[in-house]
Motif scaffolding. Structure first.
Motif, PDB file in Angstrom:
ATOM      1  N   VAL A 125       0.853   7.337  -4.032  1.00 22.30           N
ATOM      2  CA  VAL A 125      -0.330   7.750  -4.790  1.00 22.30           C
ATOM      3  C   VAL A 125      -1.430   6.723  -4.539  1.00 22.30           C
ATOM      4  O   VAL A 125      -1.183   5.517  -4.574  1.00 22.30           O
ATOM      5  CB  VAL A 125       0.000   7.832  -6.300  1.00 22.30           C
ATOM      6  CG1 VAL A 125      -1.238   8.145  -7.111  1.00 22.30           C
ATOM      7  CG2 VAL A 125       1.087   8.854  -6.544  1.00 22.30           C
ATOM      8  N   LYS A 126      -2.636   7.208  -4.267  1.00 17.61           N
ATOM      9  CA  LYS A 126      -3.768   6.315  -4.022  1.00 17.61           C
ATOM     10  C   LYS A 126      -4.413   5.964  -5.365  1.00 17.61           C
ATOM     11  O   LYS A 126      -4.846   6.847  -6.099  1.00 17.61           O
ATOM     12  CB  LYS A 126      -4.783   6.983  -3.097  1.00 17.61           C
ATOM     13  CG  LYS A 126      -4.241   7.256  -1.706  1.00 17.61           C
ATOM     14  CD  LYS A 126      -5.317   7.822  -0.806  1.00 17.61           C
ATOM     15  CE  LYS A 126      -4.805   8.243   0.540  1.00 17.61           C
ATOM     16  NZ  LYS A 126      -4.204   7.222   1.330  1.00 17.61           N
ATOM     17  N   THR A 127      -4.461   4.697  -5.671  1.00 20.06           N
ATOM     18  CA  THR A 127      -5.041   4.219  -6.920  1.00 20.06           C
ATOM     19  C   THR A 127      -6.492   4.662  -7.031  1.00 20.06           C
ATOM     20  O   THR A 127      -7.263   4.555  -6.077  1.00 20.06           O
ATOM     21  CB  THR A 127      -4.963   2.676  -6.984  1.00 20.06           C
ATOM     22  OG1 THR A 127      -3.610   2.293  -6.778  1.00 20.06           O
ATOM     23  CG2 THR A 127      -5.446   2.155  -8.328  1.00 20.06           C
ATOM     24  N   GLY A 128      -6.851   5.179  -8.192  1.00 20.17           N
ATOM     25  CA  GLY A 128      -8.217   5.608  -8.446  1.00 20.17           C
ATOM     26  C   GLY A 128      -8.555   6.992  -7.913  1.00 20.17           C
ATOM     27  O   GLY A 128      -9.635   7.502  -8.175  1.00 20.17           O
ATOM     28  N   MET A 129      -7.628   7.604  -7.175  1.00 22.15           N
ATOM     29  CA  MET A 129      -7.871   8.945  -6.619  1.00 22.15           C
ATOM     30  C   MET A 129      -7.540   9.980  -7.686  1.00 22.15           C
ATOM     31  O   MET A 129      -6.553   9.853  -8.404  1.00 22.15           O
ATOM     32  CB  MET A 129      -6.993   9.164  -5.380  1.00 22.15           C
ATOM     33  CG  MET A 129      -7.232  10.483  -4.670  1.00 22.15           C
ATOM     34  SD  MET A 129      -8.917  10.676  -4.059  1.00 22.15           S
ATOM     35  CE  MET A 129      -9.004   9.316  -2.903  1.00 22.15           C
ATOM     36  N   ARG A 130      -8.358  10.992  -7.778  1.00 18.78           N
ATOM     37  CA  ARG A 130      -8.101  12.084  -8.724  1.00 18.78           C
ATOM     38  C   ARG A 130      -7.436  13.233  -7.980  1.00 18.78           C
ATOM     39  O   ARG A 130      -8.016  13.793  -7.048  1.00 18.78           O
ATOM     40  CB  ARG A 130      -9.413  12.530  -9.340  1.00 18.78           C
ATOM     41  CG  ARG A 130      -9.223  13.467 -10.465  1.00 18.78           C
ATOM     42  CD  ARG A 130     -10.523  13.727 -11.151  1.00 18.78           C
ATOM     43  NE  ARG A 130     -10.218  14.475 -12.344  1.00 18.78           N
ATOM     44  CZ  ARG A 130     -11.003  14.550 -13.370  1.00 18.78           C
ATOM     45  NH1 ARG A 130     -12.150  13.915 -13.371  1.00 18.78           N
ATOM     46  NH2 ARG A 130     -10.657  15.265 -14.406  1.00 18.78           N
ATOM     47  N   THR A 181      -1.104  14.417  -1.604  1.00 22.56           N
ATOM     48  CA  THR A 181      -1.648  14.556  -0.256  1.00 22.56           C
ATOM     49  C   THR A 181      -3.069  15.102  -0.280  1.00 22.56           C
ATOM     50  O   THR A 181      -3.496  15.711  -1.264  1.00 22.56           O
ATOM     51  CB  THR A 181      -0.740  15.480   0.586  1.00 22.56           C
ATOM     52  OG1 THR A 181      -1.155  15.441   1.942  1.00 22.56           O
ATOM     53  CG2 THR A 181      -0.752  16.910   0.068  1.00 22.56           C
ATOM     54  N   TYR A 182      -3.756  14.912   0.820  1.00 26.17           N
ATOM     55  CA  TYR A 182      -5.059  15.531   1.010  1.00 26.17           C
ATOM     56  C   TYR A 182      -4.858  16.848   1.737  1.00 26.17           C
ATOM     57  O   TYR A 182      -4.123  16.908   2.731  1.00 26.17           O
ATOM     58  CB  TYR A 182      -5.989  14.621   1.817  1.00 26.17           C
ATOM     59  CG  TYR A 182      -7.337  15.239   2.050  1.00 26.17           C
ATOM     60  CD1 TYR A 182      -8.221  15.434   0.986  1.00 26.17           C
ATOM     61  CD2 TYR A 182      -7.728  15.653   3.312  1.00 26.17           C
ATOM     62  CE1 TYR A 182      -9.465  16.018   1.181  1.00 26.17           C
ATOM     63  CE2 TYR A 182      -8.976  16.228   3.524  1.00 26.17           C
ATOM     64  CZ  TYR A 182      -9.832  16.417   2.454  1.00 26.17           C
ATOM     65  OH  TYR A 182     -11.059  17.008   2.649  1.00 26.17           O
ATOM     66  N   MET A 183      -5.473  17.909   1.236  1.00 31.15           N
ATOM     67  CA  MET A 183      -5.385  19.238   1.843  1.00 31.15           C
ATOM     68  C   MET A 183      -6.760  19.571   2.446  1.00 31.15           C
ATOM     69  O   MET A 183      -7.642  20.052   1.728  1.00 31.15           O
ATOM     70  CB  MET A 183      -4.971  20.268   0.795  1.00 31.15           C
ATOM     71  CG  MET A 183      -3.615  19.975   0.166  1.00 31.15           C
ATOM     72  SD  MET A 183      -3.179  21.147  -1.138  1.00 31.15           S
ATOM     73  CE  MET A 183      -2.867  22.614  -0.157  1.00 31.15           C
ATOM     74  N   PRO A 184      -6.949  19.299   3.755  1.00 30.76           N
ATOM     75  CA  PRO A 184      -8.276  19.492   4.348  1.00 30.76           C
ATOM     76  C   PRO A 184      -8.774  20.928   4.302  1.00 30.76           C
ATOM     77  O   PRO A 184      -9.975  21.166   4.205  1.00 30.76           O
ATOM     78  CB  PRO A 184      -8.103  19.009   5.793  1.00 30.76           C
ATOM     79  CG  PRO A 184      -6.634  19.005   6.042  1.00 30.76           C
ATOM     80  CD  PRO A 184      -5.964  18.827   4.716  1.00 30.76           C
ATOM     81  N   GLU A 185      -7.829  21.904   4.344  1.00 27.90           N
ATOM     82  CA  GLU A 185      -8.262  23.301   4.323  1.00 27.90           C
ATOM     83  C   GLU A 185      -8.922  23.687   3.000  1.00 27.90           C
ATOM     84  O   GLU A 185      -9.669  24.663   2.931  1.00 27.90           O
ATOM     85  CB  GLU A 185      -7.097  24.250   4.650  1.00 27.90           C
ATOM     86  CG  GLU A 185      -5.952  24.207   3.672  1.00 27.90           C
ATOM     87  CD  GLU A 185      -4.873  23.162   3.937  1.00 27.90           C
ATOM     88  OE1 GLU A 185      -3.718  23.421   3.592  1.00 27.90           O
ATOM     89  OE2 GLU A 185      -5.181  22.074   4.458  1.00 27.90           O
TER      90      GLU A 185
END
Length: 149
Positions: free
Chosen positions: A9-14, A85-89
């Motif tokens: 988990v990236k700290t500060g990421m929503r 995760t990041y979902m670019p789509e």
């Protein structure tokens, strides 16, 4: 507590919670998987997001059909996991909550209808080697331990 796989988990990421349903499909000593061409080419367990108001089992049937062209039956829930995760789509940082089901492929009704997906029958060893996600590999291994096929 649901087990977590993948990136930390990236700290500060929503993150936005995104529930999904995925299937381990076993038949005649083989595993049915999907290859998704984009955004990153990879082999995956068939499945995907549950639409708002959609039942998890209905979503599983829909997603497997869209990504493989196969109908399914004989469902048994194997468990669940989370991944961040990041979902670019979707331009979205997501907390994916993935329920995973053991299912029996029924009838092939045609090619996958979801663009960029191709269904593949693989040996269990090939599937364990080629599946991109650690959660997918974990639940395939669990299913193989439990199922005599």
């Amino acid at each position: 507590m649901i087990r977590r796989f993948g990136e930390p988990v990236k700290t500060g990421m929503r993150y936005r919670r995104r529930p999904g349903a995925y299937a381990v499909l076993l038949r005649a000593g083989q595993v049915l998987v999907t290859h998704q061409a984009a955004p990153t080419p990879e082999f995956q367990l068939p499945g995907g997001g549950i639409d708002p108001g959609e039942n998890v089992v209905a979503a599983l049937h829909r997603e497997v059909f869209e990504e493989t062209g196969w109908s399914i039956g004989g469902l048994r829930r194997l468990g669940a996991y989370r991944r961040f995760t990041y979902m670019p789509e979707y331009d979205l940082w997501a907390e994916k909550v993935c329920s995973v089901w053991l299912a029996r492929p029924g009838l092939r009704r045609g090619p996958p209808s979801e663009p960029g997906h191709v269904a593949h029958w693989l040996s269990p060893e090939e599937a364990l080697d080629l599946l991109a996600g650690a959660g997918d590999r974990h639940f395939l291994a669990l299913a193989l331990e439990q199922a005599a096929f």
